[in-house]
Design a protein around this motif. Structure first.
Motif, PDB file in Angstrom:
ATOM      1  N   MET A  20       0.805  -1.225   0.093  1.00  0.00           N
ATOM      2  CA  MET A  20      -0.040   0.228  -0.031  1.00  0.00           C
ATOM      3  C   MET A  20       0.947   1.337  -0.034  1.00  0.00           C
ATOM      4  O   MET A  20       0.511   2.151  -0.934  1.00  0.00           O
ATOM      5  N   PHE A  21       1.821   1.259   0.690  1.00  0.00           N
ATOM      6  CA  PHE A  21       2.676   2.491   1.016  1.00  0.00           C
ATOM      7  C   PHE A  21       3.769   2.700  -0.138  1.00  0.00           C
ATOM      8  O   PHE A  21       4.264   3.745  -0.238  1.00  0.00           O
ATOM      9  N   ARG A  22       4.263   1.698  -0.657  1.00  0.00           N
ATOM     10  CA  ARG A  22       5.517   1.711  -1.412  1.00  0.00           C
ATOM     11  C   ARG A  22       5.573   1.316  -3.094  1.00  0.00           C
ATOM     12  O   ARG A  22       6.382   1.353  -3.644  1.00  0.00           O
ATOM     13  N   TRP A  23       4.294   0.956  -3.438  1.00  0.00           N
ATOM     14  CA  TRP A  23       4.134   0.221  -4.670  1.00  0.00           C
ATOM     15  C   TRP A  23       4.404   1.375  -5.895  1.00  0.00           C
ATOM     16  O   TRP A  23       4.906   0.806  -6.797  1.00  0.00           O
ATOM     17  N   THR A  24       4.243   2.352  -5.645  1.00  0.00           N
ATOM     18  CA  THR A  24       4.471   3.428  -6.708  1.00  0.00           C
ATOM     19  C   THR A  24       6.090   4.000  -6.453  1.00  0.00           C
ATOM     20  O   THR A  24       6.451   4.913  -7.463  1.00  0.00           O
ATOM     21  N   ALA A  25       6.583   3.682  -5.656  1.00  0.00           N
ATOM     22  CA  ALA A  25       8.171   4.170  -5.705  1.00  0.00           C
ATOM     23  C   ALA A  25       9.038   3.546  -6.755  1.00  0.00           C
ATOM     24  O   ALA A  25       8.781   2.418  -7.120  1.00  0.00           O
ATOM     25  N   VAL A  26       9.793   4.560  -7.518  1.00  0.00           N
ATOM     26  CA  VAL A  26      10.557   4.090  -8.642  1.00  0.00           C
ATOM     27  C   VAL A  26      11.452   2.907  -8.330  1.00  0.00           C
ATOM     28  O   VAL A  26      11.483   1.835  -9.217  1.00  0.00           O
ATOM     29  N   PRO A  27      12.191   2.549  -7.252  1.00  0.00           N
ATOM     30  CA  PRO A  27      13.122   1.521  -7.217  1.00  0.00           C
ATOM     31  C   PRO A  27      12.390   0.035  -7.256  1.00  0.00           C
ATOM     32  O   PRO A  27      12.860  -0.955  -7.584  1.00  0.00           O
ATOM     33  N   TYR A  28      11.122   0.191  -6.930  1.00  0.00           N
ATOM     34  CA  TYR A  28      10.457  -1.185  -6.935  1.00  0.00           C
ATOM     35  C   TYR A  28       9.467  -1.539  -7.960  1.00  0.00           C
ATOM     36  O   TYR A  28       8.601  -2.221  -8.263  1.00  0.00           O
ATOM     37  N   ALA A  29       9.414  -0.495  -9.091  1.00  0.00           N
ATOM     38  CA  ALA A  29       8.592  -0.441 -10.128  1.00  0.00           C
ATOM     39  C   ALA A  29       8.679  -1.852 -11.068  1.00  0.00           C
ATOM     40  O   ALA A  29       7.967  -2.396 -11.470  1.00  0.00           O
ATOM     41  N   ASN A  30      10.092  -2.041 -11.190  1.00  0.00           N
ATOM     42  CA  ASN A  30      10.333  -3.249 -12.114  1.00  0.00           C
ATOM     43  C   ASN A  30      10.630  -4.450 -11.435  1.00  0.00           C
ATOM     44  O   ASN A  30      11.012  -4.867 -10.398  1.00  0.00           O
ATOM     45  N   GLY A  31       9.391  -5.243 -11.735  1.00  0.00           N
ATOM     46  CA  GLY A  31       9.274  -6.785 -11.258  1.00  0.00           C
ATOM     47  C   GLY A  31       8.546  -6.832  -9.917  1.00  0.00           C
ATOM     48  O   GLY A  31       8.528  -7.847  -9.237  1.00  0.00           O
ATOM     49  N   PHE A  32       7.785  -5.582  -9.475  1.00  0.00           N
ATOM     50  CA  PHE A  32       7.109  -5.765  -8.455  1.00  0.00           C
ATOM     51  C   PHE A  32       6.191  -6.837  -8.156  1.00  0.00           C
ATOM     52  O   PHE A  32       6.053  -7.443  -7.007  1.00  0.00           O
ATOM     53  N   GLY A  33       5.329  -6.976  -8.923  1.00  0.00           N
ATOM     54  CA  GLY A  33       4.414  -8.037  -8.711  1.00  0.00           C
ATOM     55  C   GLY A  33       4.938  -9.284  -8.450  1.00  0.00           C
ATOM     56  O   GLY A  33       4.308 -10.202  -7.655  1.00  0.00           O
ATOM     57  N   LEU A  34       5.828  -9.734  -9.201  1.00  0.00           N
ATOM     58  CA  LEU A  34       6.672 -10.882  -9.098  1.00  0.00           C
ATOM     59  C   LEU A  34       7.219 -11.144  -7.836  1.00  0.00           C
ATOM     60  O   LEU A  34       6.995 -12.229  -7.316  1.00  0.00           O
ATOM     61  N   TRP A  35       7.854  -9.956  -7.454  1.00  0.00           N
ATOM     62  CA  TRP A  35       8.640  -9.903  -6.095  1.00  0.00           C
ATOM     63  C   TRP A  35       7.691 -10.119  -5.025  1.00  0.00           C
ATOM     64  O   TRP A  35       7.966 -10.927  -3.969  1.00  0.00           O
ATOM     65  N   THR A  36       6.386  -9.614  -5.074  1.00  0.00           N
ATOM     66  CA  THR A  36       5.369  -9.694  -3.927  1.00  0.00           C
ATOM     67  C   THR A  36       4.902 -11.216  -3.818  1.00  0.00           C
ATOM     68  O   THR A  36       4.711 -11.694  -2.800  1.00  0.00           O
ATOM     69  N   ALA A  37       4.549 -11.685  -5.085  1.00  0.00           N
ATOM     70  CA  ALA A  37       4.244 -13.016  -5.165  1.00  0.00           C
ATOM     71  C   ALA A  37       5.246 -14.175  -4.445  1.00  0.00           C
ATOM     72  O   ALA A  37       4.735 -15.032  -3.886  1.00  0.00           O
ATOM     73  N   VAL A  38       6.300 -13.929  -4.693  1.00  0.00           N
ATOM     74  CA  VAL A  38       7.377 -14.721  -4.041  1.00  0.00           C
ATOM     75  C   VAL A  38       7.476 -14.609  -2.655  1.00  0.00           C
ATOM     76  O   VAL A  38       7.494 -15.500  -1.641  1.00  0.00           O
ATOM     77  N   HIS A  39       7.263 -13.292  -2.020  1.00  0.00           N
ATOM     78  CA  HIS A  39       7.190 -13.208  -0.649  1.00  0.00           C
ATOM     79  C   HIS A  39       5.987 -13.564   0.076  1.00  0.00           C
ATOM     80  O   HIS A  39       5.934 -14.154   1.132  1.00  0.00           O
ATOM     81  N   LEU A  40       4.737 -13.615  -0.777  1.00  0.00           N
ATOM     82  CA  LEU A  40       3.425 -14.218  -0.274  1.00  0.00           C
ATOM     83  C   LEU A  40       3.659 -15.605   0.020  1.00  0.00           C
ATOM     84  O   LEU A  40       3.032 -16.164   0.689  1.00  0.00           O
ATOM     85  N   ALA A  41       4.453 -16.151  -1.019  1.00  0.00           N
ATOM     86  CA  ALA A  41       4.501 -17.634  -0.717  1.00  0.00           C
ATOM     87  C   ALA A  41       5.780 -17.968   0.104  1.00  0.00           C
ATOM     88  O   ALA A  41       6.056 -19.116   0.450  1.00  0.00           O
ATOM     89  N   SER A  42       6.382 -16.928   0.569  1.00  0.00           N
ATOM     90  CA  SER A  42       7.598 -17.090   1.696  1.00  0.00           C
ATOM     91  C   SER A  42       8.679 -17.815   0.812  1.00  0.00           C
ATOM     92  O   SER A  42       9.338 -18.602   1.826  1.00  0.00           O
ATOM     93  N   ALA A  43       8.862 -17.616  -0.210  1.00  0.00           N
ATOM     94  CA  ALA A  43       9.845 -18.480  -0.940  1.00  0.00           C
ATOM     95  C   ALA A  43      11.079 -17.682  -1.224  1.00  0.00           C
ATOM     96  O   ALA A  43      12.122 -18.334  -2.117  1.00  0.00           O
ATOM     97  N   GLN A  44      11.253 -16.592  -0.728  1.00  0.00           N
ATOM     98  CA  GLN A  44      12.241 -15.640  -1.469  1.00  0.00           C
ATOM     99  C   GLN A  44      13.705 -15.965  -1.125  1.00  0.00           C
ATOM    100  O   GLN A  44      14.657 -15.677  -1.786  1.00  0.00           O
ATOM    101  N   SER A  45      13.998 -16.903   0.015  1.00  0.00           N
ATOM    102  CA  SER A  45      15.386 -17.653   0.360  1.00  0.00           C
ATOM    103  C   SER A  45      15.566 -18.920  -0.117  1.00  0.00           C
ATOM    104  O   SER A  45      16.681 -19.254  -0.100  1.00  0.00           O
TER     105      SER A  45
END
Length: 263
Positions: A20-45
């Motif tokens: 909600m607070f950061r999705w519009t920030a420029v550093p996170y615009a590239n691949g944000f949806g995929l990055w979020t999905a990986v973290h929702l699955a807690s698979a990032q590590s």
């Protein structure tokens, strides 16, 4: 299930708030949806994921990487217990011995990797070659491969996890011995507590050339914690009374929420 139900709701709130607070920030615009999905699955590590030049511990949802590592360790533990039951039922003690032998060989290999710079370098190059496949994420540099495998990933943390299991089994299965040698285990717990204190002070008191080697840093803390756990049969000891105090228990109950939201 209880562990998951305790941790995941706070994690979900954390992820939703950051989106909600950061999705519009420029550093996170590239691949944000995929990055979020990986973290929702807690698979990032679980795999060497990197986005916008950062590993999971230095990127958008950075502090949540540790729960990803924990979840994989829980899955690995459950899988190991299922395989152990099947192997024992089919091949008896011999099958169980082979399975534990393979686990022991894996742990010894990890210890060798942590203690040998040459072996670690060769291993990292092999990792790079195996992982050189098409991916929506960015390739890792050599130092990032080391950080991912030895610090972020669950595949090296298995050593610490196994030490924790061994300590828990000691407490659950050896009540008679713990009670008989209560004074000895009280002393070991005191040594463990003092050892942890010294270990945390060492980097502050020694120059860089004399600081403990990586192998020491990886294995001494869980060993000290195992020594403290060996004291758990005695409720009246000073260390157990401290660990079971109401303020410390309350802090433990909310610690994960504090950890997630402290940034």
């Amino acid at each position: 299930f209880l562990r998951f139900s305790r941790l995941y709701p706070a994690l979900l709130v954390f992820i939703v708030m950051l989106v909600m607070f950061r999705w519009t920030a420029v550093p996170y615009a590239n691949g944000f949806g995929l990055w979020t999905a990986v973290h929702l699955a807690s698979a990032q590590s679980w795999l060497p994921f990197k986005l916008n030049g950062a590993l999971p511990d230095a990127s958008f949802f950075h502090v949540s990487w540790s729960i990803s590592t924990e979840f994989m360790l829980y899955f690995m533990f459950a899988l190991f217990m299922v395989v152990l039951a099947v192997v024992t039922r089919s091949w008896g003690t011999k099958g169980a011995t082979v399975l534990f032998g393979l686990l022991g060989l894996y742990i010894i290999s990890l210890i060798h990797l942590a203690g040998s710079e040459t072996a670690a370098a060769v291993f990292v190059k092999n990792l790079q070659a195996v992982a050189n496949l098409p991916s929506p994420f960015e390739p890792l540099k050599e130092h990032e491969w080391r950080r991912w495998f030895f610090y972020l990933s669950p595949y090296f943390r298995v050593v610490e996890f196994a030490l924790g299991i061994a300590a828990a089994l000691l407490v659950m299965k050896c009540r008679v011995v713990l009670t008989e040698y209560r004074r000895v285990f009280r002393l070991l717990a005191a040594v463990g507590g003092l050892g942890l204190f010294v270990w945390y002070l060492l980097p502050l008191t020694l120059p860089g050339s004399l600081q403990p080697a990586r192998l020491y840093q990886y294995f001494v803390p869980p060993t000290f914690f195992a020594l403290i756990l060996a004291n758990c049969d005695d409720d009246d000891s000073l260390i157990n009374r401290l660990l079971s105090s109401s303020p410390l228990i309350f802090l433990g109950e909310i610690s994960y929420s504090l950890y997630l939201f402290h940034p």
